[in-house]
Motif scaffolding. Structure first.
Motif, PDB file in Angstrom:
ATOM      1  N   LEU A   1      86.069  78.734  -3.512  1.00 13.57           N
ATOM      2  CA  LEU A   1      86.014  77.755  -4.585  1.00 13.57           C
ATOM      3  C   LEU A   1      84.691  77.015  -4.522  1.00 13.57           C
ATOM      4  O   LEU A   1      84.090  76.860  -3.455  1.00 13.57           O
ATOM      5  CB  LEU A   1      87.163  76.755  -4.480  1.00 13.57           C
ATOM      6  N   ARG A   2      84.279  76.544  -5.672  1.00 14.95           N
ATOM      7  CA  ARG A   2      83.024  75.820  -5.788  1.00 14.95           C
ATOM      8  C   ARG A   2      83.320  74.323  -5.844  1.00 14.95           C
ATOM      9  O   ARG A   2      84.110  73.867  -6.655  1.00 14.95           O
ATOM     10  CB  ARG A   2      82.302  76.256  -7.065  1.00 14.95           C
ATOM     11  N   TYR A   3      82.686  73.571  -4.935  1.00 13.36           N
ATOM     12  CA  TYR A   3      82.864  72.132  -4.854  1.00 13.36           C
ATOM     13  C   TYR A   3      81.503  71.443  -4.984  1.00 13.36           C
ATOM     14  O   TYR A   3      80.457  72.070  -4.899  1.00 13.36           O
ATOM     15  CB  TYR A   3      83.451  71.728  -3.494  1.00 13.36           C
ATOM     16  N   TYR A   4      81.574  70.117  -5.148  1.00 13.10           N
ATOM     17  CA  TYR A   4      80.399  69.304  -4.896  1.00 13.10           C
ATOM     18  C   TYR A   4      80.837  67.965  -4.343  1.00 13.10           C
ATOM     19  O   TYR A   4      81.962  67.502  -4.588  1.00 13.10           O
ATOM     20  CB  TYR A   4      79.521  69.142  -6.140  1.00 13.10           C
ATOM     21  N   CYS A   5      79.969  67.383  -3.563  1.00 14.48           N
ATOM     22  CA  CYS A   5      80.202  66.058  -2.988  1.00 14.48           C
ATOM     23  C   CYS A   5      79.079  65.132  -3.411  1.00 14.48           C
ATOM     24  O   CYS A   5      77.921  65.556  -3.517  1.00 14.48           O
ATOM     25  CB  CYS A   5      80.242  66.110  -1.458  1.00 14.48           C
ATOM     26  N   THR A   6      79.424  63.883  -3.628  1.00 14.76           N
ATOM     27  CA  THR A   6      78.376  62.892  -3.811  1.00 14.76           C
ATOM     28  C   THR A   6      77.929  62.413  -2.431  1.00 14.76           C
ATOM     29  O   THR A   6      78.697  62.424  -1.471  1.00 14.76           O
ATOM     30  CB  THR A   6      78.877  61.702  -4.644  1.00 14.76           C
ATOM     31  N   ALA A   7      76.682  62.005  -2.349  1.00 18.63           N
ATOM     32  CA  ALA A   7      76.106  61.592  -1.070  1.00 18.63           C
ATOM     33  C   ALA A   7      75.232  60.374  -1.289  1.00 18.63           C
ATOM     34  O   ALA A   7      74.609  60.214  -2.351  1.00 18.63           O
ATOM     35  CB  ALA A   7      75.281  62.725  -0.454  1.00 18.63           C
ATOM     36  N   GLY A   8      75.176  59.509  -0.291  1.00 15.57           N
ATOM     37  CA  GLY A   8      74.294  58.355  -0.359  1.00 15.57           C
ATOM     38  C   GLY A   8      72.838  58.779  -0.300  1.00 15.57           C
ATOM     39  O   GLY A   8      72.506  59.915   0.055  1.00 15.57           O
ATOM     40  N   LYS A   9      71.967  57.848  -0.644  1.00 21.06           N
ATOM     41  CA  LYS A   9      70.536  58.129  -0.658  1.00 21.06           C
ATOM     42  C   LYS A   9      70.069  58.621   0.712  1.00 21.06           C
ATOM     43  O   LYS A   9      70.319  57.990   1.730  1.00 21.06           O
ATOM     44  CB  LYS A   9      69.765  56.871  -1.042  1.00 21.06           C
ATOM     45  N   GLY A  10      69.415  59.774   0.734  1.00 22.62           N
ATOM     46  CA  GLY A  10      68.896  60.333   1.961  1.00 22.62           C
ATOM     47  C   GLY A  10      69.897  61.115   2.784  1.00 22.62           C
ATOM     48  O   GLY A  10      69.527  61.725   3.800  1.00 22.62           O
ATOM     49  N   MET A  11      71.178  61.148   2.352  1.00 19.61           N
ATOM     50  CA  MET A  11      72.214  61.835   3.125  1.00 19.61           C
ATOM     51  C   MET A  11      72.429  63.270   2.668  1.00 19.61           C
ATOM     52  O   MET A  11      73.221  64.001   3.282  1.00 19.61           O
ATOM     53  CB  MET A  11      73.527  61.067   3.013  1.00 19.61           C
ATOM     54  N   GLU A  12      71.741  63.700   1.626  1.00 21.28           N
ATOM     55  CA  GLU A  12      71.990  65.035   1.075  1.00 21.28           C
ATOM     56  C   GLU A  12      71.735  66.142   2.098  1.00 21.28           C
ATOM     57  O   GLU A  12      72.520  67.091   2.206  1.00 21.28           O
ATOM     58  CB  GLU A  12      71.120  65.262  -0.170  1.00 21.28           C
ATOM     59  N   GLN A  13      70.649  66.036   2.841  1.00 21.30           N
ATOM     60  CA  GLN A  13      70.330  67.106   3.789  1.00 21.30           C
ATOM     61  C   GLN A  13      71.301  67.137   4.961  1.00 21.30           C
ATOM     62  O   GLN A  13      71.620  68.211   5.482  1.00 21.30           O
ATOM     63  CB  GLN A  13      68.897  66.957   4.283  1.00 21.30           C
ATOM     64  N   PHE A  14      71.812  65.975   5.380  1.00 20.82           N
ATOM     65  CA  PHE A  14      72.841  65.951   6.417  1.00 20.82           C
ATOM     66  C   PHE A  14      74.117  66.626   5.923  1.00 20.82           C
ATOM     67  O   PHE A  14      74.753  67.403   6.650  1.00 20.82           O
ATOM     68  CB  PHE A  14      73.144  64.508   6.830  1.00 20.82           C
ATOM     69  N   LEU A  15      74.498  66.336   4.685  1.00 20.48           N
ATOM     70  CA  LEU A  15      75.704  66.929   4.123  1.00 20.48           C
ATOM     71  C   LEU A  15      75.545  68.428   3.916  1.00 20.48           C
ATOM     72  O   LEU A  15      76.480  69.214   4.171  1.00 20.48           O
ATOM     73  CB  LEU A  15      76.042  66.234   2.805  1.00 20.48           C
ATOM     74  N   ALA A  16      74.380  68.873   3.460  1.00 21.37           N
ATOM     75  CA  ALA A  16      74.139  70.310   3.279  1.00 21.37           C
ATOM     76  C   ALA A  16      74.288  71.056   4.596  1.00 21.37           C
ATOM     77  O   ALA A  16      74.885  72.139   4.652  1.00 21.37           O
ATOM     78  CB  ALA A  16      72.737  70.528   2.695  1.00 21.37           C
ATOM     79  N   GLU A  17      73.766  70.475   5.655  1.00 19.45           N
ATOM     80  CA  GLU A  17      73.907  71.109   6.968  1.00 19.45           C
ATOM     81  C   GLU A  17      75.350  71.088   7.448  1.00 19.45           C
ATOM     82  O   GLU A  17      75.846  72.059   8.038  1.00 19.45           O
ATOM     83  CB  GLU A  17      73.005  70.381   7.975  1.00 19.45           C
ATOM     84  N   GLU A  18      76.045  70.005   7.181  1.00 18.37           N
ATOM     85  CA  GLU A  18      77.432  69.889   7.643  1.00 18.37           C
ATOM     86  C   GLU A  18      78.346  70.903   6.971  1.00 18.37           C
ATOM     87  O   GLU A  18      79.185  71.536   7.640  1.00 18.37           O
ATOM     88  CB  GLU A  18      77.952  68.477   7.402  1.00 18.37           C
ATOM     89  N   VAL A  19      78.239  71.088   5.654  1.00 17.79           N
ATOM     90  CA  VAL A  19      79.115  72.045   4.979  1.00 17.79           C
ATOM     91  C   VAL A  19      78.811  73.466   5.429  1.00 17.79           C
ATOM     92  O   VAL A  19      79.705  74.320   5.486  1.00 17.79           O
ATOM     93  CB  VAL A  19      79.008  71.920   3.440  1.00 17.79           C
TER      94      VAL A  19
END
Length: 478
Positions: free
Chosen positions: A45-63
């Motif tokens: 399934l295709r998801y997306y998450c919102t992320a705080g400023k500057g947190m996008e790269q941390f979230l990309a690595e986490e998923v």
């Protein structure tokens, strides 16, 4: 958790987004009816998450690491990914704000339409085919049922409790925030044949509301409220869903910018960033988790937070790295009392210890901890910013003293303190490895080598996360 280079994930631009129409998420949903299999989902399934400023790269690595996700891309404030991981694992993401099932992601709306053509554009580009929405709704219902969210919704309605709305990241509102179909209550009564009492041959009516945000060219043509009203009207007429602003079954989130058109359904009422194991909040939990993730914590490591406050960094690290041990210190006894309550509430008393101490006189032997993680106060806990700046050199020197060679130091600093620390730790061409100048001017631990810097949002201000490595050849053991 070993970190890979986060910048290998693609950050989309407007030009890149023009290619998104080749892989339509709604087409995937329509082709694969929702069928759950034991231990996971039948198709990714295709998801997306919102992320705080500057947190996008941390979230990309986490998923990528936790969910084995594919097609991981991020734009400002959002991370998109595909995974077949169980939904219980998906909702366990620590660096995300809110989680959505992605219905549609396309190139931005063209700028050739006028306000009078908005209804047609909404119908063609945003609503599209009925089957895609029906299939997405079934997937969404399956995910909600797997999480027990149906029962939670019923309990919420019975309690009638009110919640606060935070645009893009907080709990779903019970009263309409700006841009949420204001003035569209009349739709709830039309047509009567579609929205009357449910009989044995009728399916339950789907109630919904639209949360619409737009910026750039779209916003100049039509405001969020007007566009949200048009989208709600189109959904109600084509899908026969019923508008309900206070307690809808489904919320449809629409975000239109000059870079993309994103439509999704939030899977949870509460944001992922609202931790169930934290009683007294301090530093934003997502940022605290990101700091811990940079510390290279391994099983059996001893991790120190010498200015722990209410213990948010310790709690995030303790939950993520349960085979390690943590020591929190603070000079303020009232902060330690709150931290102690948090630790007991999170059931982490076996792995986290607290001690009252000054950061300039840490009661630990030299080279005794594998990592130091610290949210340095931005002057709020000191009488003035000048005092905080004056204290920083001694504090960092003491942190470096207790850190083992090869260990990691992670600091969250204000922009002003970040500049100051860079100047303090900048190596001098004439200094030796211990930082001693020929004239006898000692510099605090140039053995701390800067590895990376990350700028993150902290609400009204920004902070900078500095990651340092203590070089083995410059052992300052005393």
């Amino acid at each position: 958790m070993k970190r890979r280079n986060p910048f290998r994930f693609r950050k989309h631009t407007a030009r890149h987004n023009l290619l998104l129409r080749e892989t339509r998420v709604e087409d995937l949903m329509a082709e694969h009816p929702p069928v759950r299999e034991s231990g996971g989902l039948s198709v990714p399934l295709r998801y997306y998450c919102t992320a705080g400023k500057g947190m996008e790269q941390f979230l990309a690595e986490e998923v990528h690491l936790k969910l084995s996700a594919s097609d991981v891309h991020y734009v400002s404030g959002k991370v998109f990914f595909t995974t077949s991981a169980d939904i219980q694992k998906v909702v366990g993401l620590k660096s995300a704000e809110r989680l959505f099932l992605l219905l549609k992601r396309e190139a931005p709306l063209s700028d050739t339409w006028s306000a009078g053509q908005a209804a047609r554009v909404v119908q063609e580009r945003i609503i599209g085919e009925h089957q895609a929405w029906s299939s997405a709704l079934q997937w969404w219902q399956n995910l909600r049922q797997a999480l027990g969210e149906v029962e939670a919704d019923q309990n919420t309605i019975r309690r009638g409790q009110k919640r606060k709305w935070f645009e893009g990241e907080g709990p779903l509102p019970l009263a309409p925030p700006p841009g949420v179909l204001e003035g569209e209550r009349h739709l709830a009564g039309a047509p009567a044949s579609e929205e009357g009492e449910v009989t044995s041959t009728q399916k339950p009516v789907v109630t919904f509301r639209v949360c619409c945000r737009c910026s750039g060219t779209v916003a100049r043509k039509l405001g969020s409220q007007d566009l949200g009203r048009l989208i709600g009207t189109a959904i109600s007429r084509q899908l026969r869903w019923k508008v309900e602003l206070r307690e809808p079954k489904v919320e449809v989130n629409v975000h239109l910018t000059d870079d993309h058109c994103v439509i999704g359904m939030p899977i949870l009422r509460l944001p992922l960033a609202q931790r169930c194991y934290i009683r007294t909040t301090g530093l934003r939990s997502t940022v605290a988790w990101a700091m811990a993730s940079l510390a290279d914590i391994k099983p059996g490591s001893l991790v120190l937070d010498p200015m722990c406050g209410v213990g948010t960094v310790l709690l995030e690290a303790g939950k993520e790295y349960q085979g390690s041990f943590f020591l929190g210190m603070d000079i303020d006894p009232s902060q330690l009392e709150k931290a102690s309550e948090n630790i007991r509430f999170a059931e982490l008393s076996n792995s986290i210890e607290l001690l009252q101490s000054s950061v300039t006189a840490i009661p630990s032997p030299s080279c005794s901890v594998e990592a130091v993680v610290c949210d340095v106060p931005f002057g709020r806990k000191f009488s003035s910013r000048v005092e905080a700046a004056a204290l920083l050199p001694a504090a960092v020197k003491e942190m470096g003293r207790v850190l083992r060679p090869g260990g990691t130091l992670v600091l969250l600093l204000s922009p002003q303190l970040s500049i100051l620390l860079d100047s303090i730790l900048s190596p001098s061409p004439t200094a030796d490895c211990l930082g001693n100048q020929p004239g006898g001017d000692p510099r605090p631990l140039p053995s701390l080598q800067l590895s990376a810097t990350y700028r993150v949002g902290l609400g009204a201000t920004d902070g900078l996360i500095h990651k340092y490595r203590k070089m083995p050849q410059c052992d300052t053991r005393t």
